[in-house]
Design a protein around this motif. Sequence first.
Motif, PDB file in Angstrom:
ATOM      1  N   SER A 157       0.839  -1.188   0.000  1.00 36.55           N
ATOM      2  CA  SER A 157       0.000   0.000   0.000  1.00 36.55           C
ATOM      3  C   SER A 157       0.884   1.252   0.000  1.00 36.55           C
ATOM      4  CB  SER A 157      -0.902  -0.043   1.233  1.00 36.55           C
ATOM      5  OG  SER A 157      -1.693   1.086   1.329  1.00 36.55           O
ATOM      6  N   PHE A 167       2.571   8.201  11.656  1.00 38.42           N
ATOM      7  CA  PHE A 167       1.676   7.459  12.528  1.00 38.42           C
ATOM      8  C   PHE A 167       1.708   5.954  12.326  1.00 38.42           C
ATOM      9  CE2 PHE A 167       0.107  11.448  13.737  1.00 38.42           C
ATOM     10  CZ  PHE A 167      -0.620  11.250  14.893  1.00 38.42           C
ATOM     11  N   SER A 168       2.692   5.447  11.672  1.00 40.45           N
ATOM     12  CA  SER A 168       2.686   4.009  11.434  1.00 40.45           C
ATOM     13  C   SER A 168       3.957   3.375  11.951  1.00 40.45           C
ATOM     14  CB  SER A 168       2.548   3.723   9.940  1.00 40.45           C
ATOM     15  OG  SER A 168       1.453   4.400   9.438  1.00 40.45           O
ATOM     16  N   ARG A 179      -6.797  13.411  -8.673  1.00 43.93           N
ATOM     17  CA  ARG A 179      -7.218  12.477  -7.639  1.00 43.93           C
ATOM     18  C   ARG A 179      -8.042  13.165  -6.558  1.00 43.93           C
ATOM     19  NH1 ARG A 179      -7.306   7.632  -8.962  1.00 43.93           N
ATOM     20  NH2 ARG A 179      -6.275   6.546  -7.274  1.00 43.93           N
ATOM     21  N   TYR A 229     -11.051  14.550  -4.449  1.00 43.24           N
ATOM     22  CA  TYR A 229     -12.456  14.179  -4.318  1.00 43.24           C
ATOM     23  C   TYR A 229     -13.368  15.367  -4.595  1.00 43.24           C
ATOM     24  CZ  TYR A 229     -12.755  16.576   0.145  1.00 43.24           C
ATOM     25  OH  TYR A 229     -12.772  17.546   1.103  1.00 43.24           O
ATOM     26  N   PHE A 260     -16.929  18.952  -8.404  1.00 42.98           N
ATOM     27  CA  PHE A 260     -17.392  20.333  -8.275  1.00 42.98           C
ATOM     28  C   PHE A 260     -16.645  21.241  -9.244  1.00 42.98           C
ATOM     29  CE2 PHE A 260     -18.387  18.661  -3.965  1.00 42.98           C
ATOM     30  CZ  PHE A 260     -19.759  18.693  -4.131  1.00 42.98           C
ATOM     31  N   GLU A 282     -20.946  29.645   1.589  1.00 44.33           N
ATOM     32  CA  GLU A 282     -21.750  28.420   1.521  1.00 44.33           C
ATOM     33  C   GLU A 282     -21.022  27.338   0.729  1.00 44.33           C
ATOM     34  OE1 GLU A 282     -24.406  27.719   3.323  1.00 44.33           O
ATOM     35  OE2 GLU A 282     -23.914  29.675   4.180  1.00 44.33           O
ATOM     36  N   LYS A 329     -18.494  25.651   2.796  1.00 42.98           N
ATOM     37  CA  LYS A 329     -19.128  24.742   3.764  1.00 42.98           C
ATOM     38  C   LYS A 329     -19.630  23.473   3.088  1.00 42.98           C
ATOM     39  CE  LYS A 329     -20.411  28.267   7.048  1.00 42.98           C
ATOM     40  NZ  LYS A 329     -21.435  29.271   7.302  1.00 42.98           N
ATOM     41  N   ALA A 330     -20.053  23.623   1.832  1.00 42.13           N
ATOM     42  CA  ALA A 330     -20.567  22.451   1.125  1.00 42.13           C
ATOM     43  C   ALA A 330     -19.448  21.623   0.492  1.00 42.13           C
ATOM     44  CB  ALA A 330     -21.554  22.906   0.058  1.00 42.13           C
ATOM     45  N   GLY A 331     -18.216  22.064   0.677  1.00 38.50           N
ATOM     46  CA  GLY A 331     -17.094  21.260   0.177  1.00 38.50           C
ATOM     47  C   GLY A 331     -16.822  21.430  -1.302  1.00 38.50           C
ATOM     48  N   ALA A 384      -3.728  13.359  -2.101  1.00 36.62           N
ATOM     49  CA  ALA A 384      -5.165  13.123  -2.279  1.00 36.62           C
ATOM     50  C   ALA A 384      -5.561  11.680  -1.970  1.00 36.62           C
ATOM     51  CB  ALA A 384      -5.574  13.493  -3.697  1.00 36.62           C
ATOM     52  N   THR A 385      -4.638  10.747  -2.088  1.00 37.36           N
ATOM     53  CA  THR A 385      -4.980   9.361  -1.765  1.00 37.36           C
ATOM     54  C   THR A 385      -4.328   8.909  -0.463  1.00 37.36           C
ATOM     55  OG1 THR A 385      -3.252   8.703  -3.290  1.00 37.36           O
ATOM     56  CG2 THR A 385      -5.498   8.568  -4.091  1.00 37.36           C
ATOM     57  N   LYS A 405      -3.034  10.812   1.874  1.00 35.24           N
ATOM     58  CA  LYS A 405      -3.413  11.766   2.916  1.00 35.24           C
ATOM     59  C   LYS A 405      -2.310  11.936   3.964  1.00 35.24           C
ATOM     60  CE  LYS A 405      -8.284  10.941   2.160  1.00 35.24           C
ATOM     61  NZ  LYS A 405      -9.588  10.768   2.757  1.00 35.24           N
ATOM     62  N   ASN A 440      -1.228  12.502   8.380  1.00 31.69           N
ATOM     63  CA  ASN A 440      -1.533  12.073   9.757  1.00 31.69           C
ATOM     64  C   ASN A 440      -2.207  10.718   9.784  1.00 31.69           C
ATOM     65  OD1 ASN A 440      -0.442  14.363  10.981  1.00 31.69           O
ATOM     66  ND2 ASN A 440      -2.315  15.523  10.619  1.00 31.69           N
ATOM     67  N   GLU A 448      -9.106  18.480   1.977  1.00 30.56           N
ATOM     68  CA  GLU A 448     -10.197  17.934   2.793  1.00 30.56           C
ATOM     69  C   GLU A 448     -10.459  18.835   4.011  1.00 30.56           C
ATOM     70  OE1 GLU A 448      -9.954  13.712   3.394  1.00 30.56           O
ATOM     71  OE2 GLU A 448     -11.560  13.713   4.875  1.00 30.56           O
TER      72      GLU A 448
END
Lengths: 365, 149
Positions: free
Chosen positions: A30, A73-74, A235, A237, A241, A254, A257-259, A277-278, A280, A282, A290
């Motif tokens: 991974s 973190f791993s 990539r 998300y 939009f 707005e 807030k709606a991403g 984007a994949t 990420k 932390n 995000e």
Amino acid sequence: MATSKTLGESLRQHGVSRRGFLKFCAATASMMALPPSMAPAIAQALEKARRPSVIWLSFQECTGCTESLTRSFSPTVENLIFDVISLDYHHTLQAAAGDAAEHAREQAMNTNAGEYLVVVDGSLPGPNANPGYSTIAGISNYDMLMDTIDGAAAVVAVGTCAAFGGLPKADPNPTGAVSVQDLVKDKPVINVSGCPPVPMVITGVLAQFLTFGTLPELDEYGRPRAFFGQSIHDRCYRRPFYDKGKFAESFDDEGAKAGWCLYRLGCKGPMTYNACATMKWNGGASWPVEAGYPCLGCSEPDFWDAGGFYKALSVPTGSPGDVLLTAGAVGAAVGVGAGLMSRNQGKQAAKHHDKVTADQLEEKL
Amino acid sequence: MAKLAGIPIHIEQPEAEPQQFGNALPILNEIRHALARFAERAEPTRIDLAAIPFGPGDEERLMALLGRGEVEATIDALGPTRVWETRFPGVWVLDYANVEGERIALQIEIDEIPQMLRTQRADITDSLAALDAALASATAADPAAESRH
Ligand code: SF4
Ligand code: SF4
């Protein structure tokens, strides 16, 4: 020092069971951005792999890259990688200093001549610059790099400073900073850019060398394609939009807030190639877009001097494909309309209460 | 070190429906194709969800669609790995965590039983030797064992 022990033996000595090893391989696949079906091949290769010696040089840097790696973190994956490589010299992490430390470096170089990996974080004053801007144990960065790479198998430039000069090289470049690839011409240089790079990408590259003894396929900037092969934008998300022309116009409207897409707030995703984007950040918790913040383009050359962080790209660049170009054209056209709207709204908002727009932020900078 | 989950940040998404980013359904389709392949040719598939550009809510949406089936297991090796069969038999979720409980990988596996749950051949050989040793030392320590021969 590098020992003749294989990685499989070394892991078992750490009390890692075969299921644990399988898990390690799944996570490593991974991490290397390989399909999970590669896990058995990784397991096989890792069983036989020998611990490579790594010499880590830190030049004009902020230690953010080492922080990114060691605070990742791993622990079971990244730390295991570090347990099984032989990190023989690391300016920042080692206890030794001065002559004793330099002695360790020389010894690692002699014992593993022709086989060790050199990892560099930070840029360095070029051969024509005043070497006094950055020295270690009285040795100029330039001399230390050239001396150390002599017997190296390859050089990994970790972070945008080492890869492209980064912050030290930003206008007006007071120290005459250059990147590793500006100086190293006769050894393979792998650029793991990012400010800092995603920790999994750093270890993914080391894991690949460790596992298969090969160097990854690189893009035109010397970055491993497995991690830098696709743009943030491709990539992202929020891309649907962008394609529909729905943009956030300020950090608290707005749309935000709606991403919706952050293009108008200066997102450099369309010209930035990185794994955020994949993979990420932390431990996979989130990533800047995000969190509602535009990509700064930190893995690209000269990103510090590429205009304001909150200035929208005028034309989406660097992304291949007709589809994207069409989408870009639509996006840009809608963007202009939306921009006019936001200026009007800005005036209105100022009457009522203070809403910060990207333009206003830009003015303050 | 404080864990991420311990930092009191609440993500507010009043208007945002979890499924709005729409990345769950394509994966569900991919799983469907993989399951069909398994049904036809017993060909297992693994899908690494780390490689999927999920937006907030996409993973929850996918997991809600997959639901929970009858089997659930935890493997304790290099930290816990939680494994469960979804409500679609043959479709498994593997949630790998490190010793600190933080996720290091999330995969979907389409197989009769996930690879991680199977006992490996080499472990069975080792296990036989270990059982022999246990038996030998138990026999040596047991005064009644002699008479049972
Ligand atoms: S411009 Fe930025 S926020 Fe918008 S889709 Fe591209 S990468 Fe995502
Ligand atoms: S989102 Fe962009 S600026 Fe942020 S770390 Fe990733 S590549 Fe760098």
